[in-house]
Design an enzyme around this catalytic site. Structure first.
Site, short mmCIF file in Angstrom:
data_model
loop_
_atom_site.label_atom_id
_atom_site.label_comp_id
_atom_site.label_asym_id
_atom_site.label_seq_id
_atom_site.Cartn_x
_atom_site.Cartn_y
_atom_site.Cartn_z
N HIS A 1 0.46 2.35 2.84
CA HIS A 1 1.45 3.00 1.77
C HIS A 1 1.38 1.29 1.48
O HIS A 1 2.30 1.09 -0.03
CB HIS A 1 2.43 3.36 1.68
CG HIS A 1 1.95 5.29 1.53
ND1 HIS A 1 1.62 5.64 0.73
CD2 HIS A 1 2.49 6.11 2.67
CE1 HIS A 1 1.76 6.73 0.82
NE2 HIS A 1 2.06 7.23 2.07
N SER B 1 6.62 6.40 4.53
CA SER B 1 5.72 7.03 3.70
C SER B 1 7.17 8.21 2.86
O SER B 1 6.74 8.54 1.53
CB SER B 1 4.52 8.17 3.81
OG SER B 1 4.96 8.92 5.02
N LYS C 1 -5.66 5.71 -1.01
CA LYS C 1 -4.66 5.51 -2.35
C LYS C 1 -4.77 4.85 -2.79
O LYS C 1 -5.31 4.74 -3.98
CB LYS C 1 -2.74 5.72 -1.07
CG LYS C 1 -2.97 6.58 0.24
CD LYS C 1 -1.78 6.54 0.71
CE LYS C 1 -1.50 6.96 2.26
NZ LYS C 1 -1.67 8.54 1.46
N1 PMP Z 1 -0.17 6.65 7.53
C1 PMP Z 1 -0.07 7.07 6.82
C2 PMP Z 1 1.82 5.98 6.81
C3 PMP Z 1 0.33 7.69 5.50
O1 PMP Z 1 1.12 7.99 4.95
C4 PMP Z 1 -1.03 8.45 5.35
C5 PMP Z 1 -1.25 9.87 4.60
N2 PMP Z 1 -0.42 10.69 4.32
C6 PMP Z 1 -2.07 7.97 6.70
C7 PMP Z 1 -1.87 7.13 7.49
C8 PMP Z 1 -3.04 9.32 6.75
O2 PMP Z 1 -4.08 9.13 5.68
P1 PMP Z 1 -5.29 9.32 5.00
O3 PMP Z 1 -4.79 10.13 3.62
O4 PMP Z 1 -6.02 8.21 4.75
O5 PMP Z 1 -5.83 10.29 6.04
#
Ligand code: PMP
Length: 410
Positions: free
Chosen positions: A225, A197, A256
């Site tokens: 992502h 990310s 997302k």
């Molecule tokens: N896993 C990864 C790799 C992420 O980038 C994110 C969000 N930043 C999440 C999990 C968490 O997802 P959510 O926003 O749906 O809680």
């Protein structure tokens, strides 16, 4: 007991000191407030800006079909589910969403969670314990790290994306077994993000799968992502690499590219059944409002009905990256729409972001501890909703401000 006359001592005074310290080190980032819908152009702190900061990859946060689906569900079911799933909070919308996600992902069964974060912290400790080993990429997301912290399983970390190092750890673990000599591990679980990310690089999944198969380890991928971004119609990293049936657990997010909110675990019926009995965020936190579930169902349909969105996402991504590189910016190792613009120290990144904002471009800075101290950056994400003209305006601002602040040669 008598009431003292001395002023009450503030037991939380240290918190103020912590905040002051962050500010002194230029690591404090005030929250930006949007007063318009998420989109390619939005209003942030009262200023209209081109947004390069959301994870709204396909522009679905404000898609009319998703809005209508949500409104229909509100009309029928109201705004809240009223309970956790295991008590009185499982509605037809939740079950239908899970069935549709399972079909979309090509797996036996899916269980949804309130977020991607809770999906990771839900599933990892549920399926691992003292008799297991978790092997995790060094740059995995915070929610994976927290999931591992909640598990009693020992863990080993392999250097980022280093399949050779992973293979070595796996073979040693398989040969030696548990450190107390009590025999082989019950489960060795290899955990990786699909798309990382902060850097936007893709996990070397074929190599990871091969190394895991050599020792009978399971593979777990967090596709937050990659959902909606990689693979056919956005089915994710497993589909992107043609590894169907060789990855045991896929976590996805609906927050997302799908434009709404929520996470899910795509795997087997047995794992779904087990999580409904044991995964703590599932058992102890209220389920999605039915409107969210309905909007997510619509998102799956829109992703398949409007393939131009993912095509546009990738075409714009390629152009934006190529132009940034041509202008002299360092975009790191990104291979996806997540495009870091690496600046160096945190103060410089915050200043760059602030000046771009004044020029009408919203590109948030990411600083330590999210990234290494000398790797502070702006984290940009191109979305399918951005027009060529908006991208050009953003690039002009990057060029102008980048030269002004010496991020690129003047
Ligand atoms: N896993 C990864 C790799 C992420 O980038 C994110 C969000 N930043 C999440 C999990 C968490 O997802 P959510 O926003 O749906 O809680």
């Amino acid at each position: 007991m008598t009431q003292g006359t001395a002023p009450r001592r503030n037991p939380l005074a240290f918190v103020e000191a912590e905040v002051e310290e962050l500010k002194a080190k230029h690591l404090y980032r005030p929250l930006r407030v949007m007063s318009a819908a998420q989109g390619p152009v939005t209003v942030v702190d009262g200023r209209e800006v081109i947004s390069l900061s959301s994870n709204d990859y396909l522009g679905l946060t404000h898609h009319p079909r998703l809005r209508e689906a949500a409104l229909r569900a509100i009309g029928e079911y109201g705004v809240g589910s009223g309970a956790v799933r295991t008590i009185a909070g499982t509605m037809t919308e939740h079950e239908a969403l899970e069935a549709e996600l399972a079909e979309f992902k090509g797996v036996e069964a899916v269980l949804t969670f309130q977020s991607g974060f809770t999906a990771n912290t839900g599933v990892i400790p549920t399926i691992t314990g003292e008799q297991d080993l978790i092997v995790s990429d060094a740059l995995n997301h915070a929610s994976i790290i927290d999931g591992m912290r909640l598990s009693k399983a020992p863990r080993k970390v392999f250097p980022h994306a280093d399949v050779a190092a992973l293979r070595e750890i796996l073979h040693e673990a398989a040969e030696k077994g548990r450190p107390d000599g009590s025999g082989p591990y019950r489960l060795i679980l290899v955990v990786t993000d699909g798309v990382f990310s902060m850097d936007g690089d893709i996990a070397p999944l074929p190599g990871i799968v091969e190394a895991a198969e050599e020792v009978g380890a399971a593979v777990f991928i967090d596709d937050a992502h990659a959902s909606g971004v990689l693979g056919r119609d956005g089915r994710g990293t497993v589909d992107h690499f043609g590894l169907k049936g060789r990855v045991d657990i896929q976590v996805g997010t609906m927050s997302k590219a799908m434009g709404v909110l929520g996470g899910y675990v795509a795997s087997t019926q047995a794992l779904r059944d087990f999580m409904t009995q044991r995964a703590r965020p599932f058992l102890f936190s209220t389920s999605h409002p039915p409107a969210d579930a309905a909007a997510c169902r619509e998102a799956i349909r829109v992703m398949q009905a409007e393939p131009w969105r993912i095509e546009r996402l990738w075409a714009s991504t390629k152009r934006f990256k190529a132009e940034l590189t041509r202008l002299g910016f360092d975009t790191g190792r990104s291979e996806t729409p997540i495009t870091p613009v690496i600046v160096g120290d945190s103060e410089a990144a915050i200043r760059f972001s602030g000046r771009l904002f004044e020029e009408g471009v919203f590109a948030t800075s990411v600083v330590f501890p999210t990234v290494a101290l000398d790797q502070a950056r702006l984290r940009t994400i191109v979305t399918a909703a951005l027009s060529d003209e908006q991208l050009d305006r953003a690039l002009e601002a990057f060029d102008r401000v980048g030269r002004e602040l010496g991020v690129i040669a003047a």
